[in-house]
Design an enzyme around this catalytic site. Structure first.
Site, PDB file in Angstrom:
ATOM      1  N   HIS A 100      28.838  78.890  36.540  1.00 58.97           N
ATOM      2  CA  HIS A 100      29.699  78.015  35.752  1.00 58.97           C
ATOM      3  C   HIS A 100      30.878  77.447  36.540  1.00 58.97           C
ATOM      4  O   HIS A 100      31.821  76.938  35.929  1.00 58.97           O
ATOM      5  CB  HIS A 100      30.202  78.748  34.504  1.00 58.97           C
ATOM      6  CG  HIS A 100      29.219  78.724  33.384  1.00 58.97           C
ATOM      7  ND1 HIS A 100      28.218  79.658  33.282  1.00 58.97           N
ATOM      8  CD2 HIS A 100      29.048  77.870  32.349  1.00 58.97           C
ATOM      9  CE1 HIS A 100      27.489  79.402  32.205  1.00 58.97           C
ATOM     10  NE2 HIS A 100      27.974  78.326  31.629  1.00 58.97           N
ATOM     11  N   ASP A 163      37.032  81.878  26.112  1.00 62.25           N
ATOM     12  CA  ASP A 163      36.416  81.244  24.948  1.00 62.25           C
ATOM     13  C   ASP A 163      34.899  81.319  25.004  1.00 62.25           C
ATOM     14  O   ASP A 163      34.227  81.263  23.974  1.00 62.25           O
ATOM     15  CB  ASP A 163      36.845  79.771  24.856  1.00 62.25           C
ATOM     16  CG  ASP A 163      38.285  79.627  24.407  1.00 62.25           C
ATOM     17  OD1 ASP A 163      38.738  80.452  23.596  1.00 62.25           O
ATOM     18  OD2 ASP A 163      38.958  78.694  24.869  1.00 62.25           O
ATOM     19  N   GLU A 274      45.161  79.054  19.324  1.00 63.25           N
ATOM     20  CA  GLU A 274      44.780  77.965  20.217  1.00 63.25           C
ATOM     21  C   GLU A 274      45.050  76.636  19.518  1.00 63.25           C
ATOM     22  O   GLU A 274      45.500  76.596  18.369  1.00 63.25           O
ATOM     23  CB  GLU A 274      43.307  78.052  20.641  1.00 63.25           C
ATOM     24  CG  GLU A 274      43.030  79.102  21.686  1.00 63.25           C
ATOM     25  CD  GLU A 274      41.720  78.889  22.431  1.00 63.25           C
ATOM     26  OE1 GLU A 274      41.124  77.793  22.296  1.00 63.25           O
ATOM     27  OE2 GLU A 274      41.282  79.814  23.146  1.00 63.25           O
TER      28      GLU A 274
END
Length: 527
Positions: A100, A163, A274
């Protein structure tokens, strides 16, 4: 004359073939020495293309080999071998987790990529009831999503998350690991008890705050520069059963940030805070209603019109167990009462703890039914850490002038408390007590030349970064990307000397993590 033309064309054809394959074969002289290594796992010299790709889908640097280790000693043997060869070899080593990285950081051009997910070991949960102390002992190549169910078997879970949970432990700890819990517990690197690391000399070292502490703090947030994390002890806490998940909207940025800063500064607050910036969207509340969220005031919610405005979403979560349902509702109402959101936009959902933590992966799966897989499109993301005192200047310049029509993906924005970050680690942040993470998570449409294309987004990113520099906002990049060492020196500022000293101590030949482009083992990257 015709023969000359034919010969020239043949030469050009052969050279073009060589050019296509040069990344793969030009370092074949490095390969024979790798064959001599005695390993529990194995090398793959042929199928290496996957190691030249990542989620960013913008850079592709082919390695000469991929190591699939079955033991930590495999990784140590590889690095020790490259160390013993010395600076005359251009071989480098990069650890690759779930792939990633965004800009080739986990790649090793003409080097060796270590497939960290091959390094499997049981997830061990340790609980000291007398000392109220618990941790999970895991491989550096383990995914966070796999730690969750194992720890929940003991009624426990890691304190701090990202997240997205389908990332490796070593990958997030090499950066920081931030989510909406960071204001309470700090990033993931603030919640580690011990590490096992293989240094750039091929040494296997156990480190913690009390043992080899300089290496311990250096590796945390160290972008892979000082060692490969092969094992970690992650701190755990009691896990809840359920989550009260809340979303509200603001049209006023000042009220939005004031409420965010209030919530992260009080006791007995939400467990997760958030926010999102929403630009030129219609039917937003209908999208919420079609998911698991329900409006608190259905009639008023049905009458709300976004009208293409720039709006700000505050997303909150309160954890609880089923025997506390009535109490949690009262607590949530009390916490919401002083906030200045648009009343008709209050939406609430109640989900399991696991479903909440894995929420991004659930949404990630949806585009896969479309023509393009998420991994097939570029993701020119930028993540910025912005001082509290400059966030309004940033918002006026970026949300008011640069991003006015569309965002091409989510924009996260939320504050964290710097007191929860350990300044002994390698991560650099703004100096103020509160700073914001602002993340532009864009996705480009391949081959598009419009506003949804890669070129447009890269220009937009440059405008944002140029504005931050011109306005002297004191911004630091999170998941930073630079191509020149002077840019890295500017990024680290007064911390650069310490960072460079650690490099010379633990990886003096610059063998590790070449894809970060901080230190070079010879000029091997085709910038």
């Amino acid at each position: 004359m015709n023969n000359f033309i034919i010969e020239s064309l043949m030469i050009l054809f052969v050279m073009s073939c060589v050019t296509v394959r040069v990344n793969l074969i030009c370092s074949s002289n490095n390969m024979p020495s790798l064959y001599t290594l005695q390993l529990d796992g194995h090398f793959n010299f042929d199928q290496v293309e996957h190691a030249a790709r990542d989620f960013g889908n913008r850079y592709q640097f082919l390695p000469v080999a991929v190591l699939h280790p079955e033991s930590v000693s495999d990784i140590a043997a590889l690095i020790k071998h490259v160390w013993d060869i010395g600076p005359r070899s251009e071989l480098t080593v990069a650890a690759r987790g779930h792939g990633h990285s965004l800009q080739g950081q986990s790649q090793a051009h003409r080097g060796v990529v270590v497939n960290m997910e091959s390094l499997k070991r049981p997830i061990d949960i340790h609980v000291n009831f007398t000392g109220n102390f618990a941790y999970a002992d895991v491989s550096g190549g383990e995914l966070w999503i796999n730690i969750l169910p194992e720890s929940l078997n003991y009624g426990l879970a890691p304190k701090s998350w990202t997240d997205y949970l389908h990332l490796t432990v070593g990958g997030t700890l090499s950066n920081a690991g931030i989510s909406g819990q960071a204001f309470r517990h700090g990033p993931q690197i603030s919640n580690v008890h011990q590490l096992q690391v293989v240094t750039g000399k091929g040494e296997i070292v156990t480190c913690s705050e009390k043992q080899n502490d300089d290496l311990f703090h250096g590796v945390l947030g160290g972008l892979g520069q000082f060692g490969i994390i092969t094992r970690a002890r992650i701190l755990l806490e009691a896990a809840p059963a359920r989550v009260k998940w809340i979303r509200v909207l603001y049209s006023d940025f000042t009220a939005f940030t004031r409420d965010q800063e209030h919530l992260i500064s009080i006791e007995n607050t939400f467990n997760y805070v958030e926010g999102f910036v929403i630009i030129n969207r219609t039917g937003l509340l209908n999208n919420w209603r079609s998911s698991s969220f329900s409006p608190k005031e259905p009639v008023q919610a049905s009458q709300f019109k976004s009208d293409g405005r720039t709006l700000y979403c505050l997303e909150l979560a309160k954890y609880f167990n089923l025997d506390k349902t009535d109490i949690i509702n009262q607590e949530v109402d009390k916490l919401l009462s002083p906030l200045s959101y648009i009343p008709s936009t209050l939406f609430v959902s109640q989900v399991t703890y696991t479903d909440f933590l894995d929420r991004v992966h659930v949404s990630e799966m949806k585009p896969r039914s479309r023509s393009k897989h998420l991994w097939d499109i570029p993701h020119p993301w930028i993540n910025l850490l912005i001082p509290k005192s400059k966030i309004h200047t940033f918002a006026r310049g970026v949300f008011g002038n640069i991003l006015t029509d569309t965002s091409n993906g989510p924009i996260l924005i939320y504050p964290v408390n710097r007191s929860k970050w350990d300044n002994r680690t390698s991560v650099v942040t703004p100096e103020e007590h509160i700073f914001y993470l602002v993340a532009f998570l864009t996705s480009a449409v391949p081959s598009s030349t419009g506003t949804d294309g890669l070129e447009h987004m890269l220009i937009q990113n440059k405008r944002i970064l140029d504005f931050c520099e011109t306005a002297n906002l004191g911004v630091k990049q999170y998941l930073p990307h630079y191509t020149k060492q002077e840019e890295w020196q500017s990024h680290y500022g007064s911390h650069w000397e310490k960072f460079a000293q650690r490099k010379s101590t633990y990886d003096p030949l610059a063998i590790l993590a070449p894809g970060q482009r901080i230190f070079q083992k010879g000029n091997i990257y085709p910038y």
